[in-house]
Write a protein that holds these residues in place. Structure first.
Motif, PDB file in Angstrom:
ATOM      1  N   ASN A  82       7.663  12.823   7.155  1.00  0.00           N
ATOM      2  CA  ASN A  82       7.730  14.438   7.720  1.00  0.00           C
ATOM      3  C   ASN A  82       6.974  14.904   8.697  1.00  0.00           C
ATOM      4  O   ASN A  82       5.810  13.824   8.965  1.00  0.00           O
ATOM      5  CB  ASN A  82       7.003  14.915   6.221  1.00  0.00           C
ATOM      6  N   TRP A  83       7.859  15.237  10.152  1.00  0.00           N
ATOM      7  CA  TRP A  83       7.057  15.336  11.117  1.00  0.00           C
ATOM      8  C   TRP A  83       5.727  15.855  10.976  1.00  0.00           C
ATOM      9  O   TRP A  83       4.325  15.727  12.111  1.00  0.00           O
ATOM     10  CB  TRP A  83       7.978  16.479  12.316  1.00  0.00           C
ATOM     11  N   ASN A  84       5.823  16.744  10.345  1.00  0.00           N
ATOM     12  CA  ASN A  84       4.580  17.502  10.146  1.00  0.00           C
ATOM     13  C   ASN A  84       2.617  17.041   9.867  1.00  0.00           C
ATOM     14  O   ASN A  84       2.012  17.010  10.274  1.00  0.00           O
ATOM     15  CB  ASN A  84       4.478  18.812   9.076  1.00  0.00           C
ATOM     16  N   ASP A  85       3.415  15.265  10.036  1.00  0.00           N
ATOM     17  CA  ASP A  85       2.151  14.371   9.211  1.00  0.00           C
ATOM     18  C   ASP A  85       1.218  13.784  10.571  1.00  0.00           C
ATOM     19  O   ASP A  85       0.448  13.306  10.459  1.00  0.00           O
ATOM     20  CB  ASP A  85       2.873  12.744   8.830  1.00  0.00           C
ATOM     21  N   LEU A  86       2.547  14.449  11.637  1.00  0.00           N
ATOM     22  CA  LEU A  86       1.385  13.552  13.186  1.00  0.00           C
ATOM     23  C   LEU A  86       0.215  14.471  13.439  1.00  0.00           C
ATOM     24  O   LEU A  86      -0.674  14.066  14.009  1.00  0.00           O
ATOM     25  CB  LEU A  86       2.701  13.601  13.787  1.00  0.00           C
TER      26      LEU A  86
ATOM     27  N   GLU B 245      -1.791  14.989  11.487  1.00  0.00           N
ATOM     28  CA  GLU B 245      -3.139  14.132  11.491  1.00  0.00           C
ATOM     29  C   GLU B 245      -4.093  12.956  12.873  1.00  0.00           C
ATOM     30  O   GLU B 245      -5.289  13.288  12.337  1.00  0.00           O
ATOM     31  CB  GLU B 245      -2.755  13.268  10.055  1.00  0.00           C
ATOM     32  N   LEU B 246      -2.827  13.270  13.771  1.00  0.00           N
ATOM     33  CA  LEU B 246      -3.853  12.586  14.601  1.00  0.00           C
ATOM     34  C   LEU B 246      -4.296  13.739  15.858  1.00  0.00           C
ATOM     35  O   LEU B 246      -4.598  13.023  16.542  1.00  0.00           O
ATOM     36  CB  LEU B 246      -2.470  11.800  14.881  1.00  0.00           C
ATOM     37  N   ASN B 247      -4.074  15.079  15.983  1.00  0.00           N
ATOM     38  CA  ASN B 247      -4.271  16.125  16.425  1.00  0.00           C
ATOM     39  C   ASN B 247      -5.880  15.307  16.993  1.00  0.00           C
ATOM     40  O   ASN B 247      -6.025  15.733  18.849  1.00  0.00           O
ATOM     41  CB  ASN B 247      -4.670  17.158  16.735  1.00  0.00           C
ATOM     42  N   ASN B 248      -6.886  15.190  16.162  1.00  0.00           N
ATOM     43  CA  ASN B 248      -8.670  14.838  16.799  1.00  0.00           C
ATOM     44  C   ASN B 248      -8.530  13.542  17.122  1.00  0.00           C
ATOM     45  O   ASN B 248      -8.906  12.881  17.794  1.00  0.00           O
ATOM     46  CB  ASN B 248      -9.137  14.987  15.102  1.00  0.00           C
ATOM     47  N   ALA B 249      -7.643  12.611  17.184  1.00  0.00           N
ATOM     48  CA  ALA B 249      -7.689  11.826  18.060  1.00  0.00           C
ATOM     49  C   ALA B 249      -6.928  11.412  19.111  1.00  0.00           C
ATOM     50  O   ALA B 249      -5.724  10.844  19.551  1.00  0.00           O
ATOM     51  CB  ALA B 249      -6.583  10.358  16.980  1.00  0.00           C
ATOM     52  N   LYS B 250      -8.129  11.863  19.851  1.00  0.00           N
ATOM     53  CA  LYS B 250      -7.619  12.265  21.434  1.00  0.00           C
ATOM     54  C   LYS B 250      -7.343  10.502  22.730  1.00  0.00           C
ATOM     55  O   LYS B 250      -6.948  10.845  23.409  1.00  0.00           O
ATOM     56  CB  LYS B 250      -8.336  13.109  22.051  1.00  0.00           C
TER      57      LYS B 250
ATOM     58  N   ILE C 145       1.491  -1.050   0.258  1.00  0.00           N
ATOM     59  CA  ILE C 145      -0.044   0.186   0.040  1.00  0.00           C
ATOM     60  C   ILE C 145       1.007   1.194   0.292  1.00  0.00           C
ATOM     61  O   ILE C 145       1.625   1.498   0.786  1.00  0.00           O
ATOM     62  CB  ILE C 145      -1.022  -0.535   1.211  1.00  0.00           C
ATOM     63  N   GLU C 146       0.354   2.220  -0.906  1.00  0.00           N
ATOM     64  CA  GLU C 146       1.676   3.348  -1.220  1.00  0.00           C
ATOM     65  C   GLU C 146       0.996   4.809  -0.617  1.00  0.00           C
ATOM     66  O   GLU C 146       1.169   6.211  -0.037  1.00  0.00           O
ATOM     67  CB  GLU C 146       1.839   3.558  -2.561  1.00  0.00           C
ATOM     68  N   ILE C 147      -0.315   4.422  -0.484  1.00  0.00           N
ATOM     69  CA  ILE C 147      -1.251   6.093   0.225  1.00  0.00           C
ATOM     70  C   ILE C 147      -2.796   5.718   0.941  1.00  0.00           C
ATOM     71  O   ILE C 147      -3.414   4.715   1.235  1.00  0.00           O
ATOM     72  CB  ILE C 147      -2.299   6.370  -1.134  1.00  0.00           C
ATOM     73  N   ILE C 148      -2.642   6.185   2.170  1.00  0.00           N
ATOM     74  CA  ILE C 148      -3.779   6.246   2.881  1.00  0.00           C
ATOM     75  C   ILE C 148      -5.000   5.966   2.428  1.00  0.00           C
ATOM     76  O   ILE C 148      -4.943   7.716   2.150  1.00  0.00           O
ATOM     77  CB  ILE C 148      -3.256   6.759   4.393  1.00  0.00           C
TER      78      ILE C 148
ATOM     79  N   ASN D 160       4.168  -1.172   4.447  1.00  0.00           N
ATOM     80  CA  ASN D 160       3.687  -0.920   3.261  1.00  0.00           C
ATOM     81  C   ASN D 160       4.778   0.203   2.711  1.00  0.00           C
ATOM     82  O   ASN D 160       6.021   0.030   2.842  1.00  0.00           O
ATOM     83  CB  ASN D 160       2.388  -0.348   3.558  1.00  0.00           C
ATOM     84  N   ARG D 161       4.394   0.982   2.332  1.00  0.00           N
ATOM     85  CA  ARG D 161       5.404   2.153   0.897  1.00  0.00           C
ATOM     86  C   ARG D 161       4.495   3.327   1.561  1.00  0.00           C
ATOM     87  O   ARG D 161       5.303   3.627   0.192  1.00  0.00           O
ATOM     88  CB  ARG D 161       5.599   1.895  -0.376  1.00  0.00           C
ATOM     89  N   ILE D 162       3.819   3.781   2.173  1.00  0.00           N
ATOM     90  CA  ILE D 162       3.200   5.248   2.650  1.00  0.00           C
ATOM     91  C   ILE D 162       4.250   6.045   2.550  1.00  0.00           C
ATOM     92  O   ILE D 162       5.395   5.882   3.654  1.00  0.00           O
ATOM     93  CB  ILE D 162       1.929   4.372   3.747  1.00  0.00           C
ATOM     94  N   LYS D 163       4.640   6.657   2.451  1.00  0.00           N
ATOM     95  CA  LYS D 163       5.085   8.200   2.345  1.00  0.00           C
ATOM     96  C   LYS D 163       4.997   9.175   3.050  1.00  0.00           C
ATOM     97  O   LYS D 163       4.810  10.246   3.701  1.00  0.00           O
ATOM     98  CB  LYS D 163       5.483   8.718   0.977  1.00  0.00           C
ATOM     99  N   LYS D 164       3.349   9.465   3.865  1.00  0.00           N
ATOM    100  CA  LYS D 164       2.730   9.915   4.054  1.00  0.00           C
ATOM    101  C   LYS D 164       1.643   9.984   4.915  1.00  0.00           C
ATOM    102  O   LYS D 164       0.438   8.675   5.046  1.00  0.00           O
ATOM    103  CB  LYS D 164       2.002  11.436   3.156  1.00  0.00           C
ATOM    104  N   ILE D 165       1.520  10.257   6.652  1.00  0.00           N
ATOM    105  CA  ILE D 165       0.070  10.296   6.809  1.00  0.00           C
ATOM    106  C   ILE D 165      -0.635  11.213   6.476  1.00  0.00           C
ATOM    107  O   ILE D 165      -0.949  11.974   6.557  1.00  0.00           O
ATOM    108  CB  ILE D 165       0.151  10.194   8.582  1.00  0.00           C
ATOM    109  N   GLU D 166      -1.639  10.583   6.004  1.00  0.00           N
ATOM    110  CA  GLU D 166      -3.712  11.378   5.892  1.00  0.00           C
ATOM    111  C   GLU D 166      -4.375  10.494   6.222  1.00  0.00           C
ATOM    112  O   GLU D 166      -4.578   9.987   6.554  1.00  0.00           O
ATOM    113  CB  GLU D 166      -2.958  12.118   4.240  1.00  0.00           C
ATOM    114  N   ASN D 167      -5.200  11.503   5.716  1.00  0.00           N
ATOM    115  CA  ASN D 167      -7.148  10.946   5.052  1.00  0.00           C
ATOM    116  C   ASN D 167      -7.518  10.537   6.443  1.00  0.00           C
ATOM    117  O   ASN D 167      -8.168   9.653   6.714  1.00  0.00           O
ATOM    118  CB  ASN D 167      -6.963  10.060   4.469  1.00  0.00           C
ATOM    119  N   LEU D 168      -6.947  11.327   7.888  1.00  0.00           N
ATOM    120  CA  LEU D 168      -6.811   9.926   9.069  1.00  0.00           C
ATOM    121  C   LEU D 168      -8.201  11.056   9.722  1.00  0.00           C
ATOM    122  O   LEU D 168      -8.199  10.931  11.457  1.00  0.00           O
ATOM    123  CB  LEU D 168      -5.828   9.661  10.211  1.00  0.00           C
TER     124      LEU D 168
END
Length: 362
Positions: A312-316, A318-323, A266-269, A286-294
């Motif tokens: 990229n540390w900014n990808d994290l 994407e998880l700000n709503n996962a309290k 898998i390459e894209i979330i 997998n082969r994922i380059k970006k944390i997205e759509n979560l």
């Protein structure tokens, strides 16, 4: 020590923290770095060692761990597995079958096995059964385990209308078929077979857990009727150079809580927009380059993202709503090389309790 299917097995009352578990039977709880696991199997990966064949089973009151392979052996093991996928058939044709081996490989006639017609749970694990038949007398069976046999076809189950759990893990199946009569089925395990397609599940509307680990499936499809499904395991699906490469076909699984897609291509979330109840998401290796759509997964508790290409540390963010997030795995991504790796994760996700295999110190 004793032998199980060619491997040594070791009885553990205490599990080391760095062990890969891809297949668990029922047990109460685990200590160390392992969390409580419900009935059956939860993939748990640790960086420093793994199990050859990725299997762990229960034997009595202790955990049975198949022979552990050290990191130094891992590369050669993987190479052997890939070579086996490409040329195993040719080698089997060339190799002569010894007389004693031929006798050992002969399937057992199920008529020679005494069955209790009133039993609610029937365990025929590792009995070398070659064909599903003569189960008409099992009037009350709700759990049927046919794990580790030599069954090539799903058939003759029409009379088992009360069946709730069917385990066909580690057989020789190539198709999902003849399950329409099992409308009460809630748990189906078809892992470690040679299935190429997801099919034949249309009538299983009550299914809650579906395990398809380590098959040859390259596309997620035909799951729209399984709207009660809570757990889907599709880890390690690959055939030679082809792997499961896209997250798709999950739009109607609105009750899905646990999704395991590790060890694929898998390459894209993507494709998780309607799976808002997810508490566990495993897309490791997998082969994922970006944390997205979560960012809509507000109930996420465990996120397995190790062994990908995240840099990229900014990808994290994407998880700000996962309290409710408690556990996150990001090891062996490019950002793992950062000397401040753990500190940066804690700054972005201060509520996380475990980073990789280590608990966060308060």
């Amino acid at each position: 020590m004793c032998r199980v299917r060619g491997f040594s097995k070791i009885l553990w009352c205490w599990c080391a923290p760095h062990v890969h578990v891809a297949n668990l039977c029922s047990f109460r709880a685990l200590t160390g770095h392992f969390r409580f696991v419900k009935r059956w199997r939860r993939p748990v990966e640790r960086p420093h060692s793994w199990l050859f064949g990725g299997k762990m089973i229960l034997d009595g009151c202790a955990i049975v761990v198949l022979e552990v392979v050290t990191p130094e052996m891992r590369k050669s093991t993987v190479d052997c597995q890939e070579e086996s996928e490409e040329s195993g058939d040719e080698r089997r044709k060339e190799r002569p079958v010894l007389a004693e081996e031929q006798g050992q490989d002969m399937p057992v006639d199920i008529g020679s096995i005494e069955l209790d017609s009133d039993a609610e749970e029937v365990d025929l694990n590792h009995c070398r059964i070659g064909k599903i038949e003569r189960f008409e007398t099992l009037r009350n069976v709700r759990v049927l385990c046919l794990r580790q046999n030599v069954i090539k076809k799903i058939e003759n189950l029409e009379s088992l209308t009360m069946l709730q759990e069917l385990d066909l893990n580690d057989n020789l199946l190539t198709r999902i078929e003849n399950l329409n009569a099992l409308e009460s089925l809630e748990i189906l395990d078809l892992s470690f077979n040679s299935l190429r397609k997801i099919e034949g599940l249309e009538r299983l509307s009550k299914l809650k857990k579906l395990f398809l680990v380590n098959n040859k499936i390259v596309k997620v499809e035909k799951l729209e009727h399984l709207q009660e499904l809570e757990m889907l395991e599709l880890g390690s699906n690959r055939i030679r150079s082809n792997r499961l490469t896209k997250i798709e076909g999950l739009r109607f699984l609105v009750n899905l809580q646990e999704l395991y897609l590790s060890h694929n291509g898998i390459e894209i979330i993507e494709g998780l927009e309607n799976n808002r109840k997810l508490t566990t998401l495993d897309i490791a290796s997998n082969r994922i380059k970006k944390i997205e759509n979560l960012n809509h997964l507000v109930h996420l508790q465990e996120f397995w993202m190790n062994d990908n290409l995240i840099s990229n540390w900014n990808d994290l963010d994407e998880l700000n709503n996962a309290k409710e997030l408690q556990t996150i795995y990001l090891e062996r991504n490019p950002l793992h090389q950062d000397p401040q790796y753990r500190r940066k994760i804690m700054l972005v996700l201060p509520w996380v309790q475990q980073i990789d295999a280590t608990f966060v110190r308060i």
